[in-house]
Write a protein that holds these residues in place. Structure first.
Motif, PDB file in Angstrom:
ATOM      1  N   ALA A  17       0.820  -1.199   0.000  1.00  0.00           N
ATOM      2  CA  ALA A  17       0.000   0.000   0.000  1.00  0.00           C
ATOM      3  C   ALA A  17       0.861   1.258   0.000  1.00  0.00           C
ATOM      4  N   GLU A  18       2.027   1.129   0.617  1.00  0.00           N
ATOM      5  CA  GLU A  18       2.782   2.352   0.873  1.00  0.00           C
ATOM      6  C   GLU A  18       3.941   2.564  -0.089  1.00  0.00           C
ATOM      7  N   ALA A  19       4.446   1.481  -0.646  1.00  0.00           N
ATOM      8  CA  ALA A  19       5.616   1.643  -1.493  1.00  0.00           C
ATOM      9  C   ALA A  19       5.201   2.133  -2.868  1.00  0.00           C
ATOM     10  N   ALA A  20       5.074   3.402  -2.984  1.00  0.00           N
ATOM     11  CA  ALA A  20       4.755   3.980  -4.282  1.00  0.00           C
ATOM     12  C   ALA A  20       6.053   4.428  -4.928  1.00  0.00           C
ATOM     13  N   GLN A  21       6.112   4.313  -6.192  1.00  0.00           N
ATOM     14  CA  GLN A  21       7.325   4.746  -6.894  1.00  0.00           C
ATOM     15  C   GLN A  21       7.401   6.270  -6.876  1.00  0.00           C
ATOM     16  N   ASP A  22       8.553   6.734  -6.596  1.00  0.00           N
ATOM     17  CA  ASP A  22       8.727   8.173  -6.637  1.00  0.00           C
ATOM     18  C   ASP A  22       8.930   8.576  -8.091  1.00  0.00           C
ATOM     19  N   LEU A  81      12.852   5.874  -7.130  1.00  0.00           N
ATOM     20  CA  LEU A  81      13.055   5.132  -5.889  1.00  0.00           C
ATOM     21  C   LEU A  81      11.719   4.902  -5.197  1.00  0.00           C
ATOM     22  N   ARG A  82      11.668   3.806  -4.464  1.00  0.00           N
ATOM     23  CA  ARG A  82      10.440   3.502  -3.742  1.00  0.00           C
ATOM     24  C   ARG A  82      10.298   4.439  -2.552  1.00  0.00           C
ATOM     25  N   ARG A  83       9.119   4.440  -1.997  1.00  0.00           N
ATOM     26  CA  ARG A  83       8.859   5.374  -0.918  1.00  0.00           C
ATOM     27  C   ARG A  83       8.105   4.648   0.192  1.00  0.00           C
ATOM     28  N   PHE A  84       8.607   4.792   1.383  1.00  0.00           N
ATOM     29  CA  PHE A  84       7.981   4.180   2.554  1.00  0.00           C
ATOM     30  C   PHE A  84       7.370   5.322   3.346  1.00  0.00           C
ATOM     31  N   THR A  85       6.059   5.345   3.429  1.00  0.00           N
ATOM     32  CA  THR A  85       5.398   6.509   4.032  1.00  0.00           C
ATOM     33  C   THR A  85       4.638   6.110   5.284  1.00  0.00           C
ATOM     34  N   ASN A  90      -0.619   8.580  12.572  1.00  0.00           N
ATOM     35  CA  ASN A  90      -1.031   7.624  13.599  1.00  0.00           C
ATOM     36  C   ASN A  90      -0.214   6.340  13.557  1.00  0.00           C
ATOM     37  N   ASP A  91       0.785   6.308  12.713  1.00  0.00           N
ATOM     38  CA  ASP A  91       1.597   5.095  12.600  1.00  0.00           C
ATOM     39  C   ASP A  91       2.739   5.132  13.596  1.00  0.00           C
ATOM     40  N   SER A  92       3.226   3.962  13.903  1.00  0.00           N
ATOM     41  CA  SER A  92       4.432   3.926  14.727  1.00  0.00           C
ATOM     42  C   SER A  92       5.294   2.756  14.297  1.00  0.00           C
ATOM     43  N   LEU A  93       6.570   2.956  14.480  1.00  0.00           N
ATOM     44  CA  LEU A  93       7.536   1.945  14.065  1.00  0.00           C
ATOM     45  C   LEU A  93       8.532   1.778  15.190  1.00  0.00           C
ATOM     46  N   GLU A  94       8.757   0.533  15.564  1.00  0.00           N
ATOM     47  CA  GLU A  94       9.739   0.280  16.604  1.00  0.00           C
ATOM     48  C   GLU A  94      10.645  -0.820  16.099  1.00  0.00           C
ATOM     49  N   HIS A 144      13.126   5.971  -0.321  1.00  0.00           N
ATOM     50  CA  HIS A 144      12.926   7.111   0.568  1.00  0.00           C
ATOM     51  C   HIS A 144      11.986   6.726   1.702  1.00  0.00           C
ATOM     52  N   VAL A 145      12.177   7.367   2.842  1.00  0.00           N
ATOM     53  CA  VAL A 145      11.302   7.104   3.977  1.00  0.00           C
ATOM     54  C   VAL A 145      10.733   8.425   4.480  1.00  0.00           C
ATOM     55  N   HIS A 146       9.426   8.435   4.617  1.00  0.00           N
ATOM     56  CA  HIS A 146       8.756   9.601   5.186  1.00  0.00           C
ATOM     57  C   HIS A 146       8.213   9.177   6.545  1.00  0.00           C
ATOM     58  N   VAL A 147       8.693   9.812   7.582  1.00  0.00           N
ATOM     59  CA  VAL A 147       8.315   9.404   8.927  1.00  0.00           C
ATOM     60  C   VAL A 147       7.332  10.405   9.510  1.00  0.00           C
TER      61      VAL A 147
END
Lengths: 134, 179
Positions: free
Chosen positions: A13-18, A23-27, A31-35, A43-46
């Motif tokens: 769902a999140e890896a859209a091509q930039d 490059l792929r994109r991790f968005t 309300n998300d959290s990553l541990e 690319h990563v958008h946090v």
């Protein structure tokens, strides 16, 4: 404290091509959290909360309102939220005007906008042996 | 670092000088050092200062400090607003705002209220950012050694020793991952 490995090879769902550089994109949303540890080719958008370690081949962007407690490594890092931890930007770090960064940073280029807050040590790599001015 | 502070640390503030609280609008009674000027030593100035040449030592300004493109500053700088377009090596204290422009280079630790670094600037050092760095007061003296911390640490020690014991029993603590 131990961290779980978060393998994010493909997030459909999140890896859209930039469109710009392919490059792929991790968005992450607010309300998300990553541990844990994330190694990502793209690319990563946090946004939301992130804790642990992010090693990214592309760029990291920390959204305004996001809270990050992590080791960050990427080409370009743009911070608009709160970051605590060690940061390593292979190219450029930008602290936006509402950014709060605490921790040591190693960068090639650095841009800090008025209003940003930074506490820590700044090391700028390879400026001593750069041939083409800047 | 060859910066030596011989005795006189506090600028000579006498009664007949205007109080430093005067609003910092425009340039007041400041000085300018051109590209061929050179200053080696310690300068305390009530007003703004503009550095264009070679400077070694210490600069303390009640007003603003401007470092021009051509300047080679090997000194500690303290002032209100500090604007660096040249090359500075040494600690910097800005009571208001420190700007390192794209042509500027700063190697040294900084204590500032606000910090702007433009893209292209060179900067290496420690940054500590607080609301009001006190420029003219020397670094706060370290707390009396050995007085307070020891009893606290001693009091905490039994608790900390007791804590790990339950988790040590192997395999039982499933909820908390331990390394």
């Amino acid at each position: 404290m131990d961290v779980q490995e978060a393998v994010a090879e493909s997030t459909p769902a999140e890896a859209a091509q930039d469109k710009k550089d392919g490059l792929r994109r991790f968005t992450m949303g607010p309300n998300d959290s990553l541990e844990g540890k994330l190694t990502y080719d793209g690319h990563v958008h946090v946004d939301g909360r992130a804790e642990g370690e992010l090693r990214v081949s592309g760029n990291i962007e920390v959204a305004s309102g996001a809270k990050v407690k992590a080791f960050l490594e990427a080409s370009n890092v743009t911070i608009k939220g709160d970051v605590e931890g060690t940061l390593n930007a292979r190219d450029k770090l930008v602290l936006g005007k509402n950014a709060k960064m605490s921790g040591d940073v190693t960068v090639r280029r650095l841009q800090i906008e008025d209003g940003a807050s930074l506490n820590g040590h700044v090391r700028m790599g390879d400026f001593e042996h750069q041939g083409s001015g800047g | 670092m060859s910066t030596r502070a011989p005795g006189a640390r506090v600028p000579g503030k006498t009664a007949d000088q205007p109080p430093p609280e005067t609003p910092t609008t425009g340039r007041r009674g400041g000085i300018t050092l051109g590209p061929r000027d050179r200053l080696i030593g310690e300068l305390h100035i009530d007003g703004d200062v503009r550095l264009g040449g070679t400077v070694q030592g210490e600069i303390h300004a009640t007003g603003d400090v401007e470092v021009d493109d051509e300047a080679k500053v090997n000194a500690s700088l303290a002032g209100g607003d500090i604007n660096i377009r040249g090359s500075v090596s040494g600690p910097v204290i800005a009571r208001k705002r420190l700007v390192v422009a794209r042509s500027g280079s700063l190697i040294g630790d900084v204590r500032v209220a606000r910090l702007v670094i433009q893209d292209g600037a060179t900067f290496s050092g420690n940054v500590s950012m607080g609301p009001q760095p006190d420029a003219f007061t020397p670094a706060p003296e370290p707390a009396p050694a050995g007085a307070a911390p020891e009893p606290v640490a001693a009091a905490q020690a039994p608790d900390m020793a007791a804590e790990p014991q339950p988790t040590r029993t192997d395999g039982k603590a499933k909820g908390k991952p331990k390394r």
